[in-house]
Design an enzyme around this catalytic site. Structure first.
Site, PDB file in Angstrom:
ATOM      1  N   ASP A  41       0.819  -1.212   0.000  1.00  0.00           N
ATOM      2  CA  ASP A  41       0.000   0.000   0.000  1.00  0.00           C
ATOM      3  C   ASP A  41       0.854   1.264   0.000  1.00  0.00           C
ATOM      4  O   ASP A  41       0.638   2.182  -0.792  1.00  0.00           O
ATOM      5  CB  ASP A  41      -0.922  -0.028   1.225  1.00  0.00           C
ATOM      6  CG  ASP A  41      -1.936   1.099   1.243  1.00  0.00           C
ATOM      7  OD1 ASP A  41      -1.521   2.271   1.463  1.00  0.00           O
ATOM      8  OD2 ASP A  41      -3.136   0.845   1.076  1.00  0.00           O
ATOM      9  N   ALA A  69      -4.851   2.798  -0.479  1.00  0.00           N
ATOM     10  CA  ALA A  69      -4.517   2.106  -1.730  1.00  0.00           C
ATOM     11  C   ALA A  69      -5.138   0.717  -1.793  1.00  0.00           C
ATOM     12  O   ALA A  69      -5.840   0.386  -2.739  1.00  0.00           O
ATOM     13  CB  ALA A  69      -3.000   2.017  -1.904  1.00  0.00           C
ATOM     14  N   ASP A  70      -4.886  -0.115  -0.787  1.00  0.00           N
ATOM     15  CA  ASP A  70      -5.393  -1.489  -0.811  1.00  0.00           C
ATOM     16  C   ASP A  70      -6.916  -1.546  -0.917  1.00  0.00           C
ATOM     17  O   ASP A  70      -7.473  -2.161  -1.827  1.00  0.00           O
ATOM     18  CB  ASP A  70      -4.976  -2.236   0.456  1.00  0.00           C
ATOM     19  CG  ASP A  70      -3.532  -2.712   0.402  1.00  0.00           C
ATOM     20  OD1 ASP A  70      -2.908  -2.573  -0.653  1.00  0.00           O
ATOM     21  OD2 ASP A  70      -3.042  -3.221   1.426  1.00  0.00           O
ATOM     22  N   PHE A  71      -7.590  -0.922   0.032  1.00  0.00           N
ATOM     23  CA  PHE A  71      -9.035  -1.087   0.124  1.00  0.00           C
ATOM     24  C   PHE A  71      -9.820  -0.098  -0.737  1.00  0.00           C
ATOM     25  O   PHE A  71     -10.735  -0.486  -1.457  1.00  0.00           O
ATOM     26  CB  PHE A  71      -9.476  -0.969   1.589  1.00  0.00           C
ATOM     27  CG  PHE A  71      -8.964  -2.087   2.448  1.00  0.00           C
ATOM     28  CD1 PHE A  71      -9.409  -3.384   2.262  1.00  0.00           C
ATOM     29  CD2 PHE A  71      -8.018  -1.854   3.421  1.00  0.00           C
ATOM     30  CE1 PHE A  71      -8.937  -4.425   3.037  1.00  0.00           C
ATOM     31  CE2 PHE A  71      -7.532  -2.893   4.207  1.00  0.00           C
ATOM     32  CZ  PHE A  71      -7.984  -4.177   4.022  1.00  0.00           C
ATOM     33  N   GLY A  75      -9.542  -2.412  -3.973  1.00  0.00           N
ATOM     34  CA  GLY A  75     -10.766  -3.203  -3.942  1.00  0.00           C
ATOM     35  C   GLY A  75     -12.012  -2.433  -4.311  1.00  0.00           C
ATOM     36  O   GLY A  75     -12.829  -2.898  -5.116  1.00  0.00           O
TER      37      GLY A  75
END
Length: 298
Positions: A41, A69-71, A75
């Site tokens: 991230d 960034a990740d979620f 996603g």
């Protein structure tokens, strides 16, 4: 990975099923200098430009966990792409490949501060601007009980007046003596922030809650997850859909993850959450595996 298996989404899978929607999510972009590199991230935020705007003045950039960034940029953006593809398929009857990556997702989420860099609202130095911790009436202040904080977001004049009223301060008291500008002038912000810091430390968080609860001062406590769980704060779905069968969480269940094992109420859960009934939408096989009894409409 799909190409290595001989299942290229564009040239193979879509030929087999023209309605198929395939989503591909990567960290870095699939092209460019970072495409073959590993990352997390913080790295995706770094090369997107978003990380450079996060953190306090004079300190290293500060990543917000792996939320951005990740979620969110990963996603959530990929999910949005699938929804758009479903809408397109509803009109055209055709599927497609949805490409998403966390660098572009994070960059998109940072659109507002990026554009604001071109205006007086947001200078190039982080931690000195209206919404990044530089503004004294948009930030967090420690209370008398160390480690407890109040959040302040009194941007509009009417909310700012309510804030000063609750703090029992006048406009002249929060501005440097002889200062000719107003609260929007960054020249007074360091002094104003020091006044607010001293005042908030005169009372506990609980006492400040008693002052500001029910007011339009845009001043609320910074609640910890542990105390929300303890007081039974209800974790709810991100949105409420009135016509869908899905149900929200109740009580404290959103704070603890639990695997539902065979025989532990899976049939009841599917009925309550999805409206599915055994023998109609699904059947059981072997050790509890579920098999849909209807063909997928995707």
């Amino acid at each position: 990975m799909l190409e290595k298996l001989g299942l290229d989404p564009a040239t193979t899978l879509l030929k087999l099923n023209p309605r198929l929607i395939t989503v591909r999510l990567t960290g870095f972009r699939r092209d460019g200098k970072y495409s073959a590199m590993a990352g997390h991230d913080i790295n995706y935020l770094a090369v997107s430009g978003a990380l450079s705007m996060l953190g306090a003045k004079g300190k290293p950039p500060l990543p917000p966990g792996n939320i951005l960034a990740d979620f969110a940029g990963g996603g959530m953006v990929a999910f949005l792409g699938v929804l758009l593809a479903l809408i397109h398929r509803g009109v055209s009857g055709k599927g497609q490949v949805v490409e998403a990556n966390m660098v572009d997702g994070a960059s998109f989420l940072a659109t507002f501060p990026r554009l604001a860099l071109k205006t007086p609202m947001w200078g190039t130095e982080r931690g000195t601007n209206l919404l990044d911790g530089g503004c004294p009436y948009y930030g967090c202040y420690e209370c008398k009980d160390k480690g407890e904080y109040m959040s302040v977001g009194a941007l509009e004049p009417q909310f700012y007046r309510e804030l000063l009223k609750g703090l029992q301060l006048t406009e002249s008291e929060v501005l440097p003596r002889g200062f000719k500008g107003d609260r929007n002038d960054k020249g007074c912000w360091p002094y104003m922030k020091s006044v607010f810091e001293r005042r908030f430390k005169e009372r506990t968080r609980k006492e400040w809650e008693g002052v500001f609860d029910g007011t339009d001062a845009c001043c609320t406590p910074v609640l910890k997850m542990s105390e929300l769980e303890k007081t039974g704060f209800q974790q709810r779905p991100v949105v409420g859909l009135k016509k869908s069968p899905g149900m929200g969480l109740t009580g404290k269940s959103g704070y603890v993850g639990k695997v539902l094992r065979p025989g532990e109420g899976g049939e009841e859960a599917l009925k309550a959450w999805m409206g599915w009934k055994k023998g109609r939408e699904y059947r059981e096989e072997g050790t509890g595996a579920l098999v849909l009894t209807e063909k997928s409409k995707l």
